[in-house]
Design a protein around this motif. Sequence first.
Motif, mmCIF file in Angstrom:
data_model
loop_
_atom_site.group_PDB
_atom_site.id
_atom_site.type_symbol
_atom_site.label_atom_id
_atom_site.label_comp_id
_atom_site.label_asym_id
_atom_site.label_seq_id
_atom_site.Cartn_x
_atom_site.Cartn_y
_atom_site.Cartn_z
ATOM 1 N N GLU A 224 58.140 35.337 41.793
ATOM 2 C CA GLU A 224 57.777 35.713 40.423
ATOM 3 C C GLU A 224 56.288 36.049 40.293
ATOM 4 O OE1 GLU A 224 57.660 31.862 41.682
ATOM 5 O OE2 GLU A 224 59.550 32.641 40.933
ATOM 6 N N ALA A 225 55.671 36.549 41.375
ATOM 7 C CA ALA A 225 54.227 36.787 41.385
ATOM 8 C C ALA A 225 53.820 38.149 40.831
ATOM 9 C CB ALA A 225 53.687 36.651 42.810
ATOM 10 N N SER A 226 54.782 38.994 40.433
ATOM 11 C CA SER A 226 54.446 40.367 40.039
ATOM 12 C C SER A 226 53.440 40.400 38.890
ATOM 13 C CB SER A 226 55.710 41.132 39.650
ATOM 14 O OG SER A 226 56.558 41.285 40.764
ATOM 15 N N ARG A 227 53.703 39.600 37.837
ATOM 16 C CA ARG A 227 52.786 39.592 36.696
ATOM 17 C C ARG A 227 51.398 39.112 37.114
ATOM 18 N NH1 ARG A 227 57.476 37.060 35.122
ATOM 19 N NH2 ARG A 227 58.772 38.126 33.565
ATOM 20 N N GLY A 228 51.387 38.040 37.879
ATOM 21 C CA GLY A 228 50.118 37.475 38.303
ATOM 22 C C GLY A 228 49.339 38.401 39.221
ATOM 23 N N LEU A 229 50.040 39.148 40.086
ATOM 24 C CA LEU A 229 49.362 40.091 40.969
ATOM 25 C C LEU A 229 48.644 41.159 40.164
ATOM 26 C CD1 LEU A 229 51.878 40.605 43.931
ATOM 27 C CD2 LEU A 229 49.494 39.849 44.098
ATOM 28 N N LEU A 230 49.292 41.615 39.119
ATOM 29 C CA LEU A 230 48.663 42.617 38.252
ATOM 30 C C LEU A 230 47.409 42.055 37.597
ATOM 31 C CD1 LEU A 230 48.829 45.425 36.971
ATOM 32 C CD2 LEU A 230 50.274 44.442 35.181
ATOM 33 N N VAL A 231 47.473 40.814 37.143
ATOM 34 C CA VAL A 231 46.319 40.170 36.493
ATOM 35 C C VAL A 231 45.181 39.987 37.496
ATOM 36 C CG1 VAL A 231 45.512 38.041 35.426
ATOM 37 C CG2 VAL A 231 47.713 39.024 34.733
ATOM 38 N N VAL A 232 45.501 39.485 38.694
ATOM 39 C CA VAL A 232 44.464 39.230 39.701
ATOM 40 C C VAL A 232 43.838 40.532 40.179
ATOM 41 C CG1 VAL A 232 44.064 38.336 42.024
ATOM 42 C CG2 VAL A 232 45.476 37.040 40.427
ATOM 43 N N CYS A 233 44.645 41.578 40.368
ATOM 44 C CA CYS A 233 44.100 42.869 40.805
ATOM 45 C C CYS A 233 43.177 43.481 39.758
ATOM 46 C CB CYS A 233 45.251 43.839 41.107
ATOM 47 S SG CYS A 233 46.183 43.436 42.598
ATOM 48 N N ALA A 234 43.393 43.139 38.492
ATOM 49 C CA ALA A 234 42.545 43.685 37.426
ATOM 50 C C ALA A 234 41.215 42.942 37.315
ATOM 51 C CB ALA A 234 43.282 43.620 36.083
ATOM 52 N N TRP A 235 41.113 41.751 37.916
ATOM 53 C CA TRP A 235 39.876 40.960 37.771
ATOM 54 C C TRP A 235 38.648 41.664 38.353
ATOM 55 C CZ3 TRP A 235 37.254 37.290 41.321
ATOM 56 C CH2 TRP A 235 36.267 36.539 40.662
ATOM 57 N N PRO A 236 38.692 42.209 39.582
ATOM 58 C CA PRO A 236 37.510 42.942 40.065
ATOM 59 C C PRO A 236 37.147 44.121 39.167
ATOM 60 C CG PRO A 236 38.973 42.421 41.895
ATOM 61 C CD PRO A 236 39.721 42.095 40.632
ATOM 62 N N LEU A 237 38.144 44.831 38.635
ATOM 63 C CA LEU A 237 37.861 45.963 37.759
ATOM 64 C C LEU A 237 37.222 45.507 36.455
ATOM 65 C CD1 LEU A 237 41.149 48.018 38.242
ATOM 66 C CD2 LEU A 237 38.942 48.353 39.370
ATOM 67 N N ALA A 238 37.525 44.293 36.022
ATOM 68 C CA ALA A 238 36.947 43.776 34.779
ATOM 69 C C ALA A 238 35.456 43.505 34.909
ATOM 70 C CB ALA A 238 37.668 42.488 34.363
ATOM 71 N N GLN A 239 34.925 43.528 36.144
ATOM 72 C CA GLN A 239 33.494 43.276 36.345
ATOM 73 C C GLN A 239 32.656 44.528 36.129
ATOM 74 O OE1 GLN A 239 33.173 40.079 36.658
ATOM 75 N NE2 GLN A 239 35.393 39.955 36.970
ATOM 76 N N ILE A 240 33.296 45.697 35.966
ATOM 77 C CA ILE A 240 32.550 46.952 35.885
ATOM 78 C C ILE A 240 31.718 47.030 34.611
ATOM 79 C CG2 ILE A 240 32.829 49.448 35.684
ATOM 80 C CD1 ILE A 240 35.234 49.231 37.531
ATOM 81 N N TYR A 241 32.281 46.558 33.499
ATOM 82 C CA TYR A 241 31.539 46.652 32.238
ATOM 83 C C TYR A 241 30.390 45.652 32.243
ATOM 84 C CZ TYR A 241 30.569 46.967 27.255
ATOM 85 O OH TYR A 241 29.953 47.168 26.043
ATOM 86 N N PRO A 242 29.174 46.067 31.888
ATOM 87 C CA PRO A 242 28.021 45.158 31.925
ATOM 88 C C PRO A 242 28.200 43.972 30.980
ATOM 89 C CG PRO A 242 27.300 47.441 31.690
ATOM 90 C CD PRO A 242 28.779 47.437 31.479
ATOM 91 N N GLN A 243 27.979 42.786 31.509
ATOM 92 C CA GLN A 243 28.049 41.560 30.722
ATOM 93 C C GLN A 243 26.780 40.762 30.922
ATOM 94 O OE1 GLN A 243 30.219 40.582 28.566
ATOM 95 N NE2 GLN A 243 31.861 42.050 28.858
ATOM 96 N N GLY A 244 26.414 39.983 29.908
ATOM 97 C CA GLY A 244 25.199 39.184 29.985
ATOM 98 C C GLY A 244 25.275 38.057 30.991
#
Length: 377
Positions: free
Chosen positions: A160-180
């Motif tokens: 049942e890892a399909s949902r979680g794989l999508l979430v984890v794969c999106a984590w590196p992409l979530a770092q692109i937007y500048p954050q404080g």
Amino acid sequence: MTAAIPDTPVETGSAFARLALLGYALLIIYASWYPFTGWQSTGLPPLGFLTSPLPHYWTVFDVVTNVIAYAPFGMLLVFALYPLLRGVLALLLVLVAAVLWSGTMEAVQTFLPTRVPSNLDLLTNVAGAVAGGVIGLATSSFFLQQSRLLQVRQRWFSHEASRGLLVVCAWPLAQIYPQGYLFGQGQLTPLLSEALSDLAGRPIDLFSVLWPGLRLSAEEFWLSETIITAFGMTGAVLTLLCLLRKQAPLWTLMLLTIVLALAAKSMASALLFGPENAFVWLTPGARGGLLLSVLMLGSLQFSSRLAQRRAAVLMLLISLLAVNLIPPNPYFVVTLQSWVQGKFLSFNGAAQFLSLLWPFFALWFLLHPVHRNKAKV
């Protein structure tokens, strides 16, 4: 005595591809309609751009960006349709879906003063989706059938890892937007302050309302970033651990996930602030948070999956609370002023979408009923 007939493996669809398609479609909406302000009627028909002459001024950058942006849409749609539709029929549906989806995005832009609907954008978006569909057809046997990649997926990750794989794969992409703050995703307070200011007709700063007269020193901002970095990274990596089977190479996959996230952060910093600022995020607070996170992960990797999931929820909640309650880092605000969005307006909107919502996607997965159902088996 009759010989046993060998079972023929039943081909099934990919839940990961369907969830990824849904997420990417929402990402296109956010990128196409960003910044979602100033809605007004210009008196032009929403579909008027279809019969307009092709734009006189366009750049190769715009064309290539539009093609690349829709290529994953076409590829994921082919994967999502498999095995119900294949071949030419799947490609035809990709063409129709791309025309309707991109056409809708362009038509709605008629009501946004900061966006300009364009038939060239529609053509390049559809071309990108079709190209992605062709790539999807060519690679479906590698990704969706009994390929080595699928075997690794089944051997290392839970069913049942399909949902979680999508979430984890999106984590590196979530770092692109500048954050404080490093790994400080989910910072909604500034957006809420802006929305309340628009409604009230006067400036409203929620940080000042929550902490009147509060002034943090450089050392206190340093400590804040350590906490946010440590708990944000630990929560994200623990989410990965919740997906893995015992025979999976835990530390290799953990290290790869962290390296990808930091690489995305560095490349985005170099692109937005200049190559000399590629590692501007590596502050003393961030270094302390990375070290603290590694120590926490080293001890939590021996815990049960249930304990890891609960710890991941706790870590992400602490990081969310901290990043929304601690005032903006003034040193980062000065750096952010040098970022000229320009051609990156759509890209910025998509990156901000991921940065804001990733922690909530992760919490949705970690609290999903599938974990309770699994525990009852």
